[in-house]
Scaffold this motif. Structure first.
Motif, PDB file in Angstrom:
ATOM      1  N   TRP A  34      16.339 -82.927 -16.532  1.00 20.71           N
ATOM      2  CA  TRP A  34      15.916 -83.747 -15.404  1.00 20.71           C
ATOM      3  C   TRP A  34      14.436 -83.570 -15.088  1.00 20.71           C
ATOM      4  CZ3 TRP A  34      18.409 -87.808 -14.231  1.00 20.71           C
ATOM      5  CH2 TRP A  34      19.798 -87.860 -14.411  1.00 20.71           C
ATOM      6  N   ILE A 198      17.776 -84.437  -8.813  1.00 23.91           N
ATOM      7  CA  ILE A 198      19.059 -84.133  -9.464  1.00 23.91           C
ATOM      8  C   ILE A 198      18.963 -82.811 -10.221  1.00 23.91           C
ATOM      9  CG2 ILE A 198      20.720 -84.901 -11.209  1.00 23.91           C
ATOM     10  CD1 ILE A 198      19.938 -87.786 -10.496  1.00 23.91           C
ATOM     11  N   ILE A 201      19.366 -79.886  -7.875  1.00 26.16           N
ATOM     12  CA  ILE A 201      20.768 -79.689  -7.468  1.00 26.16           C
ATOM     13  C   ILE A 201      21.539 -78.934  -8.563  1.00 26.16           C
ATOM     14  CG2 ILE A 201      22.939 -80.844  -6.907  1.00 26.16           C
ATOM     15  CD1 ILE A 201      20.825 -80.953  -4.691  1.00 26.16           C
TER      16      ILE A 201
END
Length: 497
Positions: A34, A198, A201
């Motif tokens: 990501w 993302i 996370i």
């Protein structure tokens, strides 16, 4: 030094759970996926955003200056790894550095998504430069921490980690490029910010269990006395820089061109100083000194390699936009999509290289030979571009097959050099400078792009043959020199395979 031994750190990490590799590799695989999604998505459109006219949604910067700015941006992104490595080794530990770096990167992309012109561009660059310096070298270093030095899975593990990086790099230009064309550049930059969110996370949820002690504590934490001293030095340094910056702006000394030249010089000076400091440190023993000497020719080879490879976002990006026929069978190719080609080739070929190194085991080529072959293929990637340069006029559009072949050869070289370089760095690094030596590896890319800031100015459609021929020829010649002296480098590596 760290309160945990190398063996305790390795044993704390679940050693199975991700394709036969430590489970922590999964956490770092998707975190880097990501992070690279955000970075390469932004980078795929950044050159076009800079040189597109203001009325068409860009900044209207001159083409040559835009390429140099992008090269300097890339150089500073990797140069900042010095700070990130030092903070991880002495204060934060690698795990915290990764997380804090991701937060800064996310905010950098958010700023760039705002329609605030050049101001937002430079603020965004500053945030992403610092954030990447914290995240990228430390994520790679933690991968090495999860394997014992004798673990034959190490090179294969780095190859899989590298595939995760390139999965993000493959997808993002396709999505961000399409959104920037369908809507505007700022929507594309905003998508990059979502990608980094993302990634944060994923890291937050899985790091504690999967990484365990790997990268948890600083390797060489500051003593109370050192903390006071470094606080004083930092304060004085910050004041001096602010004063010098104010004076330079006041008298017109600090311009884009002077800043580009300054960073180009720093790209060479900083790694040189870094090698000297680590080599002469009392914390570096005789064996580690020998391994550092072995690292120097590998570092130089990497600089030349990246100087060619990183032109994918500058010279070759402009080539895709202005010299390539983008209409194929009634379908128009977005020039940003070419930035996905290197990652696509890595995704396709990385598993084959990982299996090849595992199958060959102790019979695989030595690290110096892998580096030499990697640089040779990088040289071939530019020599291929001689064909359209010599067979077409400077105003003709050429087939996209030439850029495709150029990227393919460069990626073959990358897979021989880059993941192997990450692995070699973790093995050759002095223990007291483990994260900082990984930062030194990324400085090879910083030095290359600092050089590119000067080199890319010479490219134009009228001198393509000379441009690609000279750079490609230098790379091939240096690769042959490294092959000749590979045995000498291997002896200096002192038992490291």
């Amino acid at each position: 030094m760290s309160k945990y031994t190398e063996e305790e750190i390795v044993q704390s990490v679940p050693q199975k759970g991700f394709f036969g590799h430590p489970r922590g590799l999964m956490t770092l695989f998707f975190t880097e996926f990501w992070e690279r999604f955000s970075y390469y998505g932004m980078r795929a459109i950044l050159l076009y955003y800079m040189y597109t006219s203001v009325k068409d949604g860009g900044l209207g910067i001159d083409n040559g200056t835009a390429k140099s700015v992008l090269a300097i941006y890339g150089s500073l992104v990797y140069m900042s790894g010095i700070i990130g490595g030092w903070l991880a080794d002495r204060i934060l530990g690698k795990q915290k550095s990764i997380f804090y770096g991701g937060i800064l990167i996310m905010f950098g992309h958010i700023v760039l998504a705002l329609p605030m012109g050049a101001t937002a561009l430079f603020v965004s660059m500053a945030l992403i430069i610092i954030g990447t310096g914290l995240l990228k070298p430390n994520a790679s270093s933690v991968v090495g921490d999860m394997y014992s030095p004798q673990d034959m899975r190490r090179d294969s593990g780095f190859s899989l980690f590298y595939m995760g990086i390139n999965l993000g790099a493959f997808i993002s230009p396709l999505i961000v490029g399409a959104l920037s064309t369908s809507y505007n550049y700022h929507v594309g930059f905003g998508t990059a910010a979502v990608g980094m969110f993302i990634g944060l996370i994923v890291y937050w949820v899985t790091a504690k269990k999967n990484l365990a002690l790997a990268g948890l504590e600083p390797q060489n934490p500051l003593s109370a006395t050192e903390k006071k001293a470094y606080t004083k030095y930092f304060t004085i340094g910050a004041i001096v820089l602010l004063v010098l910056g104010f004076i330079s702006i006041k008298f017109g000394w600090l311009t884009i061109n002077s800043f580009i030249m300054l960073v180009s010089l720093l790209g060479i000076v900083i790694p040189t100083i870094y090698f000297i400091v680590m080599y002469r440190s009392p914390k570096t023993d005789k064996v580690e000194q020998s391994r550092l000497l072995a690292y120097i020719p590998l570092f130089i080879t990497a600089v030349v390699f990246w100087a060619i490879y990183e032109q994918s976002s500058t010279t070759l990006a402009e080539y895709a936009d202005k010299r390539t026929n983008l209409d194929i069978f009634g379908f128009t190719i977005n020039p940003a999509w070419f930035q996905s080609l290197p990652a696509l080739f890595v995704i396709t070929l990385a598993p084959l290289f990982a299996l090849l190194w595992m199958k060959l085991g102790s019979r695989q080529p030595s690290t110096p030979k892998k580096f030499a072959f990697g640089l040779m293929f990088a040289g071939f990637s530019f020599l291929i571009m001689l064909v359209p340069a010599l067979t077409s006029g400077p105003n003709e559009l050429v087939s996209p097959i030439w850029l495709t072949l150029c990227f393919l050869f460069a990626v073959i070289g990358e897979l021989m050099l880059s993941p192997v370089g990450l692995s070699a760095t973790t093995k050759l690094a002095p223990k007291a400078f483990s994260a900082q030596t990984m930062s030194l590896w990324f400085l090879s890319n910083a030095a290359a792009q600092a050089l590119n800031a000067q080199i890319v100015r010479f490219y134009n459609p009228g001198n393509e043959a000379m441009y690609f021929g000279i750079l490609g020829g230098i790379a091939v010649l240096l690769s042959l020199v490294l092959l000749m002296f590979s045995k000498v480098v291997e002896r200096l590596m002192q038992g490291v395979q």
